[in-house]
Design an enzyme around this catalytic site. Sequence first.
Site, short mmCIF file in Angstrom:
data_model
loop_
_atom_site.label_atom_id
_atom_site.label_comp_id
_atom_site.label_asym_id
_atom_site.label_seq_id
_atom_site.Cartn_x
_atom_site.Cartn_y
_atom_site.Cartn_z
N GLY A 72 0.82 -1.20 0.00
CA GLY A 72 0.00 0.00 0.00
C GLY A 72 0.86 1.25 0.00
N SER A 73 0.37 2.28 0.67
CA SER A 73 1.03 3.58 0.64
C SER A 73 2.23 3.63 1.59
CB SER A 73 0.04 4.67 1.05
OG SER A 73 -0.31 4.53 2.43
N GLY A 107 0.89 4.43 5.15
CA GLY A 107 0.33 3.27 5.83
C GLY A 107 1.39 2.25 6.19
N GLY A 108 2.31 1.99 5.27
CA GLY A 108 3.37 1.02 5.53
C GLY A 108 4.26 1.42 6.68
N GLU A 149 5.48 -3.20 1.25
CA GLU A 149 5.77 -2.65 -0.07
C GLU A 149 5.01 -1.35 -0.18
OE1 GLU A 149 4.20 -3.17 -4.47
OE2 GLU A 149 4.71 -5.10 -3.54
N CYS A 206 1.64 -0.59 -8.65
CA CYS A 206 2.83 -0.13 -7.93
C CYS A 206 4.02 0.01 -8.87
CB CYS A 206 3.16 -1.11 -6.80
SG CYS A 206 3.35 -2.82 -7.34
N GLU A 251 5.48 9.92 -5.73
CA GLU A 251 4.52 9.16 -6.51
C GLU A 251 3.16 9.83 -6.55
OE1 GLU A 251 2.69 4.60 -6.67
OE2 GLU A 251 3.43 5.41 -4.77
#
Length: 529
Positions: free
Chosen positions: A241-242, A245-246, A265, A302, A394
């Site tokens: 995810g983001s 969040g990661g 990731e 991704c 990103e």
Amino acid sequence: MSIQGKNYIGFSLSSQNDQTFQSYVPALNIYLPEKFHKATMDEVSRAMELAAKAFDEYALIPATQRAGFLMAITEEIMALGDTLLQRAHQETGLPLARLQGERARTINQLTQFAELIREGSWVEASIDTAIPDRTPIPKSDLRKMFVPIGPVIVFGSSNFPFAYSVAGVDTGPALAAGNPVIVKAHAAHPGVSDLTAQAIVKAAQRTGMPDGVFSMLYDDGFEVGAALVKHPESKAVGFTGSYKGGMALYRLGQEREEPIPVYAEMGSVNPIVILPDYLKNHAVQLARTLAGSVTLGAGQFCTNPGLVFVTETENLDIFEENYKSEISNVPSATMLTSGIQNNFYKLRDELFAQENVTELAVSESGSDEQNQSQATIARVSGQDFIANPKLHEEVFGPFSVLVVCKNTDELLEAVSHLKGQLTASLMADAPEAAKYPALLQKLSQISGRFIMNGVPTGVEVCPSMHHGGPFPAASIPFYTSVGRHSILRFVRPQTFQDWPDVLLPVALKNDNPLGLFRLINNKTTTSAI
């Protein structure tokens, strides 16, 4: 199979919480009628307690039986037929053809892990036999292999409802290695998650797996996920995810009394570098290829190429005109959620607000209404890119920045400002590429997968694939989330010293009943000792 809407705790259903949420249909901007119950903290504890208890039994189940469990999951998923595909199409807006391919990939992933654990060499058995009469001190009998670690927490991903979700790239290897799995279902596709969870539970019951080997909990917020990571029985986490969040999960994992690995990731801009001669000779083809990769799946990969680096060289104008034409004609596509779509336009507009960033192309179809994407390419000079870190970030969606450098020296400087990436691509013929060893070295250093004359979208599931990369593409850059080596995230090495053969794990026994490749006294062998 019907949609249950309840939490799966082992082989039973639970719905103590009156708080619910519903499935959203992004293409129609409506909600489906089923209600999904958010898990309570008691349900989190119950799922973890069951998983811890199941681990004691599941870790000892022979690999052949665990392989049978994985294959039963594939059978139950396929038995769902079009029901699963149609639900995924509703909840994600992804085309049915894409979903059929992703389901096949998911089945392939599980099948590969079943084959891997049947074959057995992945445990990397190593045997050093005793030398009792060695002087000045005797040598013990030492045998080492990988063993499972315990309950694994898996977070479903929004953009891959099958391959990176309930039965995806984290659940498959974790179960294969001998670990129970607790999934925190993604709120963007709860119906798909429910159907898949039913398939896994049915497969577990069919094959005699212990209650608690798999659980799935719902939440449309962060409370349940945080509680799962912080629970003392959790031993590892898989997340896609983001970055935000990661890293939040990674910090939770490190702040525990017993820190645990969080394999997150977290996205990537996946730079593509086009060298001058290659651009001059392939301008039209490159424009078409890049436009297709940037906009594939509404850019919700991704591995979407968010940056393209070129130099001021012959045929640059031809490339730009064709790139603009290709992007302008891209049809709109439904984005996964209204939140993802809103964030796409927000980040896109913020980037266009940066100094000296101009619009190269915007698709003629598509808008910010009804969750539709609008393919967009920005243009900026190499010097402005170097000076503004905001341009290095990103933008999740069909968006990319064309960075036009004065020469290859400036291009190298621009690339040197990039952080870790899942991929990096070089467009060049071999003789031209050989002229720029420093550039090749820099691209290699920042990427998990280094691509020659190809685009990053599309991840092959095979042993040689590394899907991960230097931070911040991944929280722990040494492991992949795709391919057989992803199982190494959910095991640890253990040495057995001076154990009688009858009590040793099968892979370390003297007679080698499985014919495994083993390292015995520094020699690789498959024969019995």
